[in-house]
Motif scaffolding. Structure first.
Motif, short mmCIF file in Angstrom:
data_model
loop_
_atom_site.label_atom_id
_atom_site.label_comp_id
_atom_site.label_asym_id
_atom_site.label_seq_id
_atom_site.Cartn_x
_atom_site.Cartn_y
_atom_site.Cartn_z
N PHE A 97 -5.69 11.15 41.80
CA PHE A 97 -4.89 9.94 41.94
C PHE A 97 -3.79 9.88 40.88
CE2 PHE A 97 -4.01 5.43 41.23
CZ PHE A 97 -3.82 4.98 42.53
N ARG A 98 -4.17 10.11 39.64
CA ARG A 98 -3.23 10.02 38.52
C ARG A 98 -2.19 11.14 38.56
NH1 ARG A 98 -6.68 10.89 34.90
NH2 ARG A 98 -6.23 13.07 34.47
N VAL A 99 -2.65 12.37 38.74
CA VAL A 99 -1.75 13.52 38.71
C VAL A 99 -0.74 13.46 39.86
CG1 VAL A 99 -1.63 16.02 38.96
CG2 VAL A 99 -3.38 15.00 37.51
N ALA A 100 -1.23 13.13 41.05
CA ALA A 100 -0.34 13.06 42.22
C ALA A 100 0.74 12.02 42.01
CB ALA A 100 -1.15 12.76 43.48
N ALA A 101 0.36 10.90 41.42
CA ALA A 101 1.33 9.83 41.18
C ALA A 101 2.35 10.24 40.12
CB ALA A 101 0.61 8.56 40.75
N ARG A 102 1.88 10.87 39.06
CA ARG A 102 2.78 11.25 37.97
C ARG A 102 3.81 12.28 38.44
NH1 ARG A 102 -1.27 11.95 32.78
NH2 ARG A 102 -1.31 9.77 32.14
N ILE A 103 3.33 13.29 39.12
CA ILE A 103 4.22 14.35 39.56
C ILE A 103 5.22 13.84 40.59
CG2 ILE A 103 4.36 16.63 40.65
CD1 ILE A 103 1.55 17.18 39.71
N GLY A 104 4.77 12.86 41.36
CA GLY A 104 5.64 12.35 42.42
C GLY A 104 5.24 12.90 43.78
N LEU A 105 4.01 13.41 43.86
CA LEU A 105 3.51 13.87 45.16
C LEU A 105 3.23 12.67 46.06
CD1 LEU A 105 1.03 16.72 44.12
CD2 LEU A 105 3.44 16.89 44.79
N THR A 106 2.90 11.54 45.42
CA THR A 106 2.70 10.30 46.17
C THR A 106 3.78 9.30 45.77
OG1 THR A 106 1.17 9.48 44.49
CG2 THR A 106 0.22 10.58 46.40
N LEU A 107 4.11 8.43 46.70
CA LEU A 107 5.09 7.37 46.45
C LEU A 107 4.43 6.02 46.69
CD1 LEU A 107 8.26 8.80 48.25
CD2 LEU A 107 7.69 8.91 45.80
N ASN A 108 4.35 5.22 45.63
CA ASN A 108 3.78 3.88 45.75
C ASN A 108 2.37 3.88 46.33
OD1 ASN A 108 6.32 2.84 44.90
ND2 ASN A 108 7.06 2.99 47.00
N ALA A 109 1.60 4.88 46.03
CA ALA A 109 0.21 4.91 46.48
C ALA A 109 -0.64 4.10 45.51
CB ALA A 109 -0.29 6.34 46.57
N THR A 110 -1.16 2.98 45.96
CA THR A 110 -1.94 2.12 45.06
C THR A 110 -3.44 2.24 45.30
OG1 THR A 110 -1.70 0.29 46.63
CG2 THR A 110 -0.09 0.42 44.86
N THR A 111 -3.83 2.97 46.34
CA THR A 111 -5.26 3.18 46.60
C THR A 111 -5.53 4.67 46.80
OG1 THR A 111 -5.05 3.05 49.00
CG2 THR A 111 -5.34 0.97 47.80
N PRO A 112 -6.77 5.09 46.53
CA PRO A 112 -7.14 6.49 46.76
C PRO A 112 -6.89 6.92 48.21
CG PRO A 112 -8.81 5.40 45.45
CD PRO A 112 -7.86 4.33 45.88
N LEU A 113 -7.12 6.01 49.14
CA LEU A 113 -6.91 6.36 50.55
C LEU A 113 -5.45 6.65 50.85
CD1 LEU A 113 -8.24 6.74 53.28
CD2 LEU A 113 -7.88 4.30 53.74
N ALA A 114 -4.56 5.88 50.26
CA ALA A 114 -3.13 6.11 50.44
C ALA A 114 -2.73 7.46 49.85
CB ALA A 114 -2.32 4.99 49.79
N THR A 115 -3.29 7.77 48.68
CA THR A 115 -3.03 9.06 48.05
C THR A 115 -3.52 10.20 48.94
OG1 THR A 115 -3.17 8.16 45.82
CG2 THR A 115 -3.56 10.52 46.06
N GLU A 116 -4.72 10.02 49.46
CA GLU A 116 -5.31 11.03 50.34
C GLU A 116 -4.41 11.32 51.54
OE1 GLU A 116 -9.33 10.09 51.53
OE2 GLU A 116 -9.07 11.17 53.41
#
Length: 220
Positions: A143-162
């Motif tokens: 969750f943290r790494v994906a958000a930092r790198i920018g692999l996710t955009l505005n993902a506030t839940t693990p499901l959104a990240t997934e």
DNA sequence: ATCCCGAGGG
DNA sequence: CCCTCTGGAT
């Protein structure tokens, strides 16, 4: 840089520079993996590995574990996080596997999530590792790494990240990409003060661009 | 003091 | 959405 290009850079970097795991959960079969993953919440793999051998010796399979009493099992789990909950979860999980799934660990996310102590993250780990299903388990690292790198955009839940990760990572790489993200988060992109000076993802990392580089500029 | 491969309940 | 569970390493 498009998100697709960002993913390509990141995956290529990991292919060449993924750190090696110092410790991994130890297990010999799906039952043992499920127990180990349930125990791993908010706890290091090393500590889980210190407790599981005694558990597996005392309870070699789900059938045996389903007959365990709280007072028998608790001492074996006492030294890791949330021993009360985990003791109840393990026994409840074993009972349901025996009673509802005929003693076989179910191998779909929907069924696994029914088990006590098994949430989406654990279900994704089990189906991915045991059955090679292209599922992405999102824990705090991913969750943290994906958000930092920018692999996710505005993902506030693990499901959104997934969902966002699965949208961009090729199926055949999901399994290994999960591992890369975990290891990167564990050893380089750590929660508090990430080791950006050791990280080759700086050119594409949003966290680095925004925080670290800006900070250096302000100081220098 | 803060972090570890979260889940369940309110 | 928040809170609680809850031990050990650093």
């Amino acid at each position: 840089m498009t998100r697709k290009e960002r993913y390509a850079f990141v995956l290529d970097y990991f292919k060449q520079h993924a750190p090696n795991a110092e410790t991994e959960l130890l297990y010999d079969n799906p039952y043992q993996l499920l127990v180990a993953v349930i125990l791993s919440a908010q706890c290091t793999d090393k500590r889980v590995n210190m407790t599981t051998p005694a558990i597996f010796e005392e309870y070699p399979d789900v059938e045996a574990l389903s007959h365990a009493t709280f007072d028998d099992l608790f001492p074996l789990i006492r030294s890791i996080s949330y021993p009360n909950n985990k003791t109840k979860h393990l026994i409840g999980m074993a009972k349901m596997v025996v009673e509802k799934f005929h003693g076989e660990i179910p191998m779909t996310v929907d069924e696994l999530v029914e088990l006590p102590g098994v949430g989406r993250k654990t279900a994704n780990v089990i189906t991915s590792v045991v059955d090679n299903q292209p599922n992405m388990a999102v824990d705090t690292h991913v969750f943290r790494v994906a958000a930092r790198i920018g692999l996710t955009l505005n993902a506030t839940t693990p499901l959104a990240t997934e969902k966002q990760l699965l949208e961009f990572i090729p199926k055949e790489l999901v399994h290994i990409a999960h591992h890369w993200l975990i290891l990167h988060g564990r050893y380089i992109c750590v929660a508090r003060t990430p080791k950006c000076d050791e990280c080759g993802l700086r050119p594409v990392c949003k966290y680095y661009q925004k925080n670290v580089k800006a900070g250096v500029k302000a100081i220098g």
